[in-house]
Design a protein around this motif. Structure first.
Motif, PDB file in Angstrom:
ATOM      1  N   TYR A  73       0.836  -1.193   0.000  1.00 44.31           N
ATOM      2  CA  TYR A  73       0.000   0.000   0.000  1.00 44.31           C
ATOM      3  C   TYR A  73       0.874   1.248   0.000  1.00 44.31           C
ATOM      4  N   GLU A  78       0.148   5.271  -2.467  1.00 47.43           N
ATOM      5  CA  GLU A  78      -1.131   5.733  -1.938  1.00 47.43           C
ATOM      6  C   GLU A  78      -0.886   6.733  -0.811  1.00 47.43           C
ATOM      7  N   LEU A  80      -1.158   7.747   2.511  1.00 41.09           N
ATOM      8  CA  LEU A  80      -1.452   7.063   3.768  1.00 41.09           C
ATOM      9  C   LEU A  80      -1.517   8.092   4.889  1.00 41.09           C
ATOM     10  N   LEU A  88      -6.376   0.710   8.461  1.00 44.21           N
ATOM     11  CA  LEU A  88      -5.693  -0.504   8.003  1.00 44.21           C
ATOM     12  C   LEU A  88      -5.101  -1.276   9.178  1.00 44.21           C
TER      13      LEU A  88
END
Length: 159
Positions: A73, A78, A80, A88
């Protein structure tokens, strides 16, 4: 029957021989049973070790997959942010409490941590400089793989 008679002496010798044979037979049977008992205990111990190894290996594989998920990820570029990271990390099963904290540390500096409660002191920590975590953080950064430090914290490289 007299003690001096020939029949008495023969019976006495036979009794000694039979007693000696019974004793030796019992000794051999006892040694055989002890050997089999030891063999069974070793087999049981091996089996338990194999079962434990499989359980530990499965648990480690699970945590490796989860760290790979977070790593992918992050690597995918992405965004975050704090909320996404917490969502997550919260979804990662950690029933046994093996992992005490998930930390997001771009360039080695902890910017986010889950759960926050009890881990407030880790915010702003430079893992590449702090001596106790430096080795694991540098290993994660250089290898591009996750590591786990002595604090039961999963370190994921952001490459």
């Amino acid at each position: 029957m007299k003690k001096d008679s020939e029949l008495y002496k023969k019976i006495r010798v036979y009794c000694y021989i039979v007693g000696l044979i019974v004793f030796l037979t019992a000794l051999i049977v006892g040694a055989f049973l002890l050997h089999n008992l030891e063999k069974d205990e070793k087999t049981t111990g091996k089996y338990m070790a194999q079962i434990t190894e499989k359980r530990v290996r499965a648990r480690l594989d699970q945590y490796s997959m989860l760290s790979a998920l977070l790593g992918n990820y992050i690597s995918a570029g992405e965004n975050l942010d704090e909320n996404t990271f917490s969502e997550l990390a919260e979804k990662i099963p950690n029933e046994d409490g093996v992992i005490k904290a998930f930390e997001l540390a771009p360039e080695g500096i902890v910017t986010d941590i889950y759960p926050k409660q009890g881990n407030e002191g880790a915010f702003g920590l430079d893992m590449l400089q702090e001596h106790e975590r430096k080795k694991d953080a540098i290993l994660a950064r250089d290898s591009g793989k996750s590591t786990s430090d002595n604090y039961d914290t999963l370190i994921i490289s952001d490459i």
